[in-house]
Design an enzyme around this catalytic site. Structure first.
Site, short mmCIF file in Angstrom:
data_model
loop_
_atom_site.label_atom_id
_atom_site.label_comp_id
_atom_site.label_asym_id
_atom_site.label_seq_id
_atom_site.Cartn_x
_atom_site.Cartn_y
_atom_site.Cartn_z
CG ASP A 1 -1.95 0.75 1.37
OD1 ASP A 1 -2.98 0.76 0.79
OD2 ASP A 1 -1.66 2.72 1.18
CB ILE A 2 0.69 4.44 -2.30
CG1 ILE A 2 1.94 5.52 -3.46
CG2 ILE A 2 -0.45 4.95 -1.64
CD1 ILE A 2 1.45 5.67 -4.07
CD GLU B 1 -9.96 6.87 0.66
OE1 GLU B 1 -8.67 7.34 -0.21
OE2 GLU B 1 -9.78 7.02 1.54
CB VAL B 2 -9.39 1.98 -4.92
CG1 VAL B 2 -8.75 1.75 -5.92
CG2 VAL B 2 -8.06 2.93 -4.63
CG HIS C 1 -8.55 -2.92 -2.23
ND1 HIS C 1 -9.78 -2.33 -3.08
CD2 HIS C 1 -8.80 -2.05 -1.18
CE1 HIS C 1 -10.06 -1.09 -2.39
NE2 HIS C 1 -9.47 -0.81 -1.38
CG HIS D 1 -6.74 -2.58 3.22
ND1 HIS D 1 -6.47 -1.79 3.26
CD2 HIS D 1 -8.50 -2.62 2.35
CE1 HIS D 1 -7.17 -0.57 2.32
NE2 HIS D 1 -8.26 -1.57 2.15
P1 5GP Z 1 -9.89 1.36 0.09
O1 5GP Z 1 -9.75 3.03 1.11
O2 5GP Z 1 -10.55 2.19 -1.27
O3 5GP Z 1 -10.36 0.39 0.70
O4 5GP Z 1 -8.18 1.38 -0.05
C1 5GP Z 1 -7.70 1.62 -0.96
C2 5GP Z 1 -6.06 1.69 -0.92
O5 5GP Z 1 -5.28 1.64 -1.90
C3 5GP Z 1 -5.52 3.08 0.74
O6 5GP Z 1 -4.89 2.03 1.48
C4 5GP Z 1 -4.21 3.70 -0.24
O7 5GP Z 1 -3.86 4.29 0.48
C5 5GP Z 1 -4.14 2.79 -1.56
N1 5GP Z 1 -3.42 3.17 -2.68
C6 5GP Z 1 -4.29 4.24 -3.67
N2 5GP Z 1 -3.82 4.84 -4.67
C7 5GP Z 1 -1.94 3.93 -4.50
C8 5GP Z 1 -1.91 3.52 -5.80
O8 5GP Z 1 -1.65 4.46 -6.16
N3 5GP Z 1 -0.99 2.70 -5.67
C9 5GP Z 1 -0.96 2.12 -4.16
N4 5GP Z 1 0.48 0.72 -3.77
N5 5GP Z 1 -1.29 1.91 -3.18
C10 5GP Z 1 -2.54 2.69 -3.33
#
Ligand code: 5GP
Ligand code: ZN
Length: 118
Positions: A30-31, A97-98, A102, A104
């Protein structure tokens, strides 16, 4: 999918630290890691969220595979016995958010309770 950040990572259009890959699944760091180990495990196919899994697309197999790969990575990272969290966020209330499924995998230190009503 063209505008999906995780599809771009799957297609190697964006740099990322890959920790696992097979025909169906990619796992990468994760970034914006919340803990010493924070890995995202994603299907290579663009599927928006857990809400979109069904028998037609082999949802049970995919969900099981994501979890078993998380278990393997946890062992490889030597955090399995101390423990970790696995988290799927789903849609708006789940703070996803994405919009590409995914899982975690978060660990490597004692974690706090931080999931609740906003
Ligand atoms: P969500 O909130 O959708 O469950 O988690 C999205 C995750 O994707 C976040 O923890 C965020 O840090 C990670 N993320 C977003 N953009 C990128 C990226 O471009 N590269 C990587 N490696 N992680 C990302
Ligand atoms: Zn995607």
């Amino acid at each position: 999918m063209k505008d999906c950040i995780f599809c771009r990572i799957v297609n190697k259009e964006l740099p990322t630290e890959i920790v696992y890959e097979d025909d169906e699944i990619l796992a990468f760091v994760d970034i914006n890691g919340l803990a010493p180990v924070h890995i995202l495990i994603v299907p290579k196919e663009h599927i928006e969220s857990i809400n979109d899994l069904d028998d037609k697309i082999g949802g049970k197999d995919l969900a099981g595979k994501l979890i078993m790969i998380a278990q393997k990575i946890a062992r490889d990272k030597k955090i399995a016995s101390d423990g970790y969290k696995l988290l799927f966020r789903v849609s708006k209330h789940g703070q996803q958010e994405v919009p590409h499924i995914h899982l975690h995998l978060i660990g490597g230190a004692q974690l706090e309770e931080n999931i609740g009503v906003a």
